[in-house]
Motif scaffolding. Sequence first.
Motif, PDB file in Angstrom:
ATOM      1  N   VAL A 237     -28.159 -14.112  43.863  1.00  0.00           N
ATOM      2  CA  VAL A 237     -29.071 -13.171  43.211  1.00  0.00           C
ATOM      3  C   VAL A 237     -30.229 -12.853  44.148  1.00  0.00           C
ATOM      4  O   VAL A 237     -30.543 -13.621  45.063  1.00  0.00           O
ATOM      5  N   ASN A 238     -30.844 -11.717  43.905  1.00  0.00           N
ATOM      6  CA  ASN A 238     -32.119 -11.366  44.526  1.00  0.00           C
ATOM      7  C   ASN A 238     -33.132 -11.186  43.407  1.00  0.00           C
ATOM      8  O   ASN A 238     -32.785 -10.716  42.319  1.00  0.00           O
ATOM      9  N   TYR A 239     -34.381 -11.552  43.669  1.00  0.00           N
ATOM     10  CA  TYR A 239     -35.375 -11.296  42.622  1.00  0.00           C
ATOM     11  C   TYR A 239     -36.727 -10.946  43.230  1.00  0.00           C
ATOM     12  O   TYR A 239     -37.050 -11.348  44.355  1.00  0.00           O
ATOM     13  N   VAL A 240     -37.465 -10.172  42.460  1.00  0.00           N
ATOM     14  CA  VAL A 240     -38.856  -9.864  42.784  1.00  0.00           C
ATOM     15  C   VAL A 240     -39.702 -10.443  41.666  1.00  0.00           C
ATOM     16  O   VAL A 240     -39.432 -10.204  40.485  1.00  0.00           O
ATOM     17  N   GLU A 241     -40.702 -11.218  42.038  1.00  0.00           N
ATOM     18  CA  GLU A 241     -41.558 -11.873  41.045  1.00  0.00           C
ATOM     19  C   GLU A 241     -42.849 -11.086  40.850  1.00  0.00           C
ATOM     20  O   GLU A 241     -43.486 -10.659  41.819  1.00  0.00           O
ATOM     21  N   PHE A 242     -43.206 -10.885  39.596  1.00  0.00           N
ATOM     22  CA  PHE A 242     -44.470 -10.240  39.233  1.00  0.00           C
ATOM     23  C   PHE A 242     -45.329 -11.299  38.556  1.00  0.00           C
ATOM     24  O   PHE A 242     -45.118 -11.647  37.389  1.00  0.00           O
ATOM     25  N   LYS A 243     -46.307 -11.813  39.306  1.00  0.00           N
ATOM     26  CA  LYS A 243     -47.093 -12.938  38.828  1.00  0.00           C
ATOM     27  C   LYS A 243     -48.325 -12.497  38.052  1.00  0.00           C
ATOM     28  O   LYS A 243     -49.048 -11.593  38.480  1.00  0.00           O
ATOM     29  N   GLU A 244     -48.540 -13.177  36.950  1.00  0.00           N
ATOM     30  CA  GLU A 244     -49.773 -12.978  36.186  1.00  0.00           C
ATOM     31  C   GLU A 244     -50.797 -13.980  36.704  1.00  0.00           C
ATOM     32  O   GLU A 244     -50.898 -15.110  36.225  1.00  0.00           O
ATOM     33  N   VAL A 245     -51.525 -13.573  37.716  1.00  0.00           N
ATOM     34  CA  VAL A 245     -52.554 -14.437  38.296  1.00  0.00           C
ATOM     35  C   VAL A 245     -53.891 -13.697  38.313  1.00  0.00           C
ATOM     36  O   VAL A 245     -53.936 -12.464  38.380  1.00  0.00           O
ATOM     37  N   ALA A 246     -54.946 -14.478  38.258  1.00  0.00           N
ATOM     38  CA  ALA A 246     -56.279 -13.886  38.215  1.00  0.00           C
ATOM     39  C   ALA A 246     -56.591 -13.139  39.510  1.00  0.00           C
ATOM     40  O   ALA A 246     -56.313 -13.628  40.606  1.00  0.00           O
ATOM     41  N   THR A 247     -57.157 -11.966  39.369  1.00  0.00           N
ATOM     42  CA  THR A 247     -57.592 -11.189  40.527  1.00  0.00           C
ATOM     43  C   THR A 247     -59.001 -11.628  40.923  1.00  0.00           C
ATOM     44  O   THR A 247     -59.649 -12.427  40.226  1.00  0.00           O
ATOM     45  N   SER A 539     -21.592  -9.403  33.222  1.00  0.00           N
ATOM     46  CA  SER A 539     -22.519  -9.085  34.316  1.00  0.00           C
ATOM     47  C   SER A 539     -21.734  -8.697  35.556  1.00  0.00           C
ATOM     48  O   SER A 539     -20.816  -9.404  35.968  1.00  0.00           O
ATOM     49  N   GLU A 540     -22.106  -7.570  36.146  1.00  0.00           N
ATOM     50  CA  GLU A 540     -21.423  -7.068  37.330  1.00  0.00           C
ATOM     51  C   GLU A 540     -22.357  -7.109  38.536  1.00  0.00           C
ATOM     52  O   GLU A 540     -23.584  -7.060  38.382  1.00  0.00           O
ATOM     53  N   VAL A 541     -21.757  -7.183  39.720  1.00  0.00           N
ATOM     54  CA  VAL A 541     -22.546  -7.155  40.948  1.00  0.00           C
ATOM     55  C   VAL A 541     -23.351  -5.862  40.996  1.00  0.00           C
ATOM     56  O   VAL A 541     -22.821  -4.771  40.765  1.00  0.00           O
ATOM     57  N   GLY A 542     -24.650  -5.997  41.266  1.00  0.00           N
ATOM     58  CA  GLY A 542     -25.539  -4.842  41.277  1.00  0.00           C
ATOM     59  C   GLY A 542     -26.355  -4.700  40.013  1.00  0.00           C
ATOM     60  O   GLY A 542     -27.347  -3.957  39.986  1.00  0.00           O
ATOM     61  N   ASP A 543     -25.966  -5.402  38.938  1.00  0.00           N
ATOM     62  CA  ASP A 543     -26.717  -5.326  37.676  1.00  0.00           C
ATOM     63  C   ASP A 543     -28.134  -5.864  37.871  1.00  0.00           C
ATOM     64  O   ASP A 543     -28.372  -6.776  38.671  1.00  0.00           O
ATOM     65  N   ILE A 544     -29.045  -5.279  37.103  1.00  0.00           N
ATOM     66  CA  ILE A 544     -30.466  -5.654  37.163  1.00  0.00           C
ATOM     67  C   ILE A 544     -30.911  -6.103  35.779  1.00  0.00           C
ATOM     68  O   ILE A 544     -30.524  -5.512  34.763  1.00  0.00           O
ATOM     69  N   LYS A 545     -31.757  -7.141  35.726  1.00  0.00           N
ATOM     70  CA  LYS A 545     -32.321  -7.556  34.436  1.00  0.00           C
ATOM     71  C   LYS A 545     -33.686  -8.185  34.651  1.00  0.00           C
ATOM     72  O   LYS A 545     -33.930  -8.857  35.659  1.00  0.00           O
ATOM     73  N   ARG A 546     -34.563  -7.934  33.685  1.00  0.00           N
ATOM     74  CA  ARG A 546     -35.901  -8.533  33.737  1.00  0.00           C
ATOM     75  C   ARG A 546     -35.917  -9.805  32.897  1.00  0.00           C
ATOM     76  O   ARG A 546     -35.403  -9.841  31.780  1.00  0.00           O
ATOM     77  N   PHE A 547     -36.560 -10.850  33.422  1.00  0.00           N
ATOM     78  CA  PHE A 547     -36.673 -12.125  32.716  1.00  0.00           C
ATOM     79  C   PHE A 547     -38.134 -12.538  32.640  1.00  0.00           C
ATOM     80  O   PHE A 547     -38.887 -12.380  33.606  1.00  0.00           O
ATOM     81  N   ASP A 548     -38.522 -13.056  31.479  1.00  0.00           N
ATOM     82  CA  ASP A 548     -39.849 -13.643  31.333  1.00  0.00           C
ATOM     83  C   ASP A 548     -39.843 -15.018  31.996  1.00  0.00           C
ATOM     84  O   ASP A 548     -38.938 -15.826  31.768  1.00  0.00           O
ATOM     85  N   GLN A 557     -31.558  -9.151  40.459  1.00  0.00           N
ATOM     86  CA  GLN A 557     -30.338  -8.395  40.762  1.00  0.00           C
ATOM     87  C   GLN A 557     -29.209  -9.383  41.048  1.00  0.00           C
ATOM     88  O   GLN A 557     -29.382 -10.324  41.818  1.00  0.00           O
ATOM     89  N   LEU A 558     -28.054  -9.164  40.388  1.00  0.00           N
ATOM     90  CA  LEU A 558     -26.875  -9.962  40.702  1.00  0.00           C
ATOM     91  C   LEU A 558     -26.284  -9.416  41.998  1.00  0.00           C
ATOM     92  O   LEU A 558     -25.738  -8.310  42.033  1.00  0.00           O
ATOM     93  N   ALA A 559     -26.402 -10.184  43.077  1.00  0.00           N
ATOM     94  CA  ALA A 559     -26.027  -9.686  44.406  1.00  0.00           C
ATOM     95  C   ALA A 559     -24.567  -9.929  44.744  1.00  0.00           C
ATOM     96  O   ALA A 559     -23.956  -9.133  45.463  1.00  0.00           O
ATOM     97  N   ALA A 560     -23.992 -11.044  44.263  1.00  0.00           N
ATOM     98  CA  ALA A 560     -22.596 -11.332  44.606  1.00  0.00           C
ATOM     99  C   ALA A 560     -22.017 -12.354  43.651  1.00  0.00           C
ATOM    100  O   ALA A 560     -22.737 -13.206  43.111  1.00  0.00           O
TER     101      ALA A 560
END
Length: 709
Positions: A237-247, A539-548, A557-560
């Motif tokens: 899988v590949n993932y991008v993290e969106f962090k809830e951190v104080a600015t 789930s297929e290769v290339g599928d995208i999903k957001r997780f809490d 992203q499911l890469a392989a």
Amino acid sequence: MAILNKIRQRSLFLIIIIALALFSFVLGGLIKNGNSLSAKDQNTVGTVNGKEITRTAFLEKVEVAQKQAGASATNTQIMNRVWDQEVRQAVLQTQFDELGISVEKDQMRDLLKKALATTPQFLNEAGLFDENKLNEYIINLKETSPQAYQDWINYEESLAENALQQNYFNLVKAGLTGTLEEGKFEHQLEGNKVDIKFVQIPFSSIADSTITVTKSDISSYIDKHKKQYQVDASRDVNYVEFKEVATVEDENDIKASLTNLLKDQEVYNETTKATDTITGFLKTKNNEDFVNSNSDIKFDSRFLFKSSIPKAVSDSIFNLSVGEVYGPYKDNGYFKISKLVAVKQIPDSAKVRHILIPFVGARAAAQDVTRTDAEAKQLADSILAVVKSNKSKFPDLVKEFSSDQGSLDKEGRYDWHPYNSMVPEFNDFEFEGKVGDIGVVKTIFGYHVIEIEGQKDKEKAVQVATIARKIEPSQATIDKVFRDASNFEISLEKKDFQELAKENKYTVRPVNGIKVLDENIPGIGNQRPIVRWAFDEESEVGDIKRFDIPSGYAIVQLAAKHKEGLMSVEEATITAMPAIRKEKKIQLIRDRVTAKTLDDLAAAEKTTVRTASAINMMNPTISGAGREPMVVGAAFGLKEGETSKLIDGNNGVYMIQVEKVTPAVKLDNYQAFANQVEKKKMSVVNSKLYNALKEAADIEDNRVKTKIE
């Protein structure tokens, strides 16, 4: 001896057949499969050597294990642990059954006697184990508490299982020995020595860049080494993290809110229709209430030595005058403002003895305690009166009344220990009183009759009131993170994952080789939902999903998808390519070498003839060339003056000539070395026997974790 013969005659390897089963449960959802399973299959987690592991029994063990582990392990870890235990038990039970070994009633009694030999409730007046007390205890459990009785049965089964395993392992060890011939060989491995001359043509002499390795080469290598490249099903899988951190803005707002607490505040009172003044932190006299009303960490009334204050601010806080404030400062995820409330001289260590009188509801009170709080207080006061009039009776009263096992054998004494190492009430009495003081103190453990026997080295200590605010993102920041994650997810419908991430300067984190029973995703921790989704049939290769995730969101992203079986060429390249290069270099060297002597070979390869002395087979290392078992082994197959053909080694291709053979000194008796051989054999039984049984067994594990709703 019949059992030992049976062990020697039969193979130690078992066949474990794990039946495909459906197991769907809220604790963790371990088994999942198609709809073709029968009703019997659906109630079976698996079978091992024909023995069924039922869903009900399995989940009961999972529940018990989860209670024992508490929060230290996840549901998935517990289920995997219980499964491993079940497989181990079944594998070894087959051995027990075939050998006819079991734990009978007499041995069970001995096991219980040994395990409970120091348990007070089963000891008689002489301090010896009393079997009648144990029998009474078991009968009482059976009649009064079915659940406690079942727990006892489970305890007995655990003891029996451990004893059976120990018996079996001991039997295997008893079947192992070191013969005199083995002892002689052991002696010769180390004692036989050879001196050699050699020429090494190192693999490094041929540049890797000159060796071409094709996909076909790698594929052929995989086929020749199937066991090495056998893999379980996995996902990338590949993932991008969106962090809830104080600015920075959030942190500045937190610091500003703390600073505002220092000043008096004018607040309009709707009831009185007048303006009230709320005293600020600088002027307040009730520091405890002020902190508890405004801080994320409650007021701590303890006095602190300088060493107990965070090092980065210890000088600043410790040198304040009473009433002065320091901060805001950052410490361990919080912004804080600290006010020096009081200063006193306190011993840095104390020595006391005490008698603990517990009552019903006190922490760690034994189950047989029936004394109420008031009765415990009355008894403690009575004991206090006795020891005040005659301190020599203290040790006897400790033995008769104290429930503190940690000090019972020391006449109730806790030798020199530092400030703040005891619970607050106990600590306050021993460090704020004087040597010789005796009193009654109530804590969460009960009533303590305490005598202060000594105090050492009074030092300056300070009481600090600290208002702490956790550094966390504001609602505006949280909303922005949500929008960013949502926009990225939506944009992926039209754009490539990697390109869009790069365009927005987001870091893409790849995670490869995720197994079906994994739960940890590097970087974001325990994420079973991501693993379940990656292995979902839909789930297929290339599928995208957001997780809490705990810190925000992960867009994944499911890469392989990698099927169970042989590793792909791409995956195998990292390990196969160096090995193939080595094989090709060996062939190149062999093809170009025509020399038959060391001198000719050295001249042709523009190198030198080297020497190595006192080589032995126990440690097959050649000075200047490294560990070379094949080369050393070949040396011991040559006679003095004999030259070898080319030998393929770990670090190059060699030609050697034996200069001198020194045989090991002959001994009159090789028993000492035979004993060493036997000891080596024994040492591997506990660590390798079960693993050997399991590795040779045919295990089919079809557990698949289902989504927790």
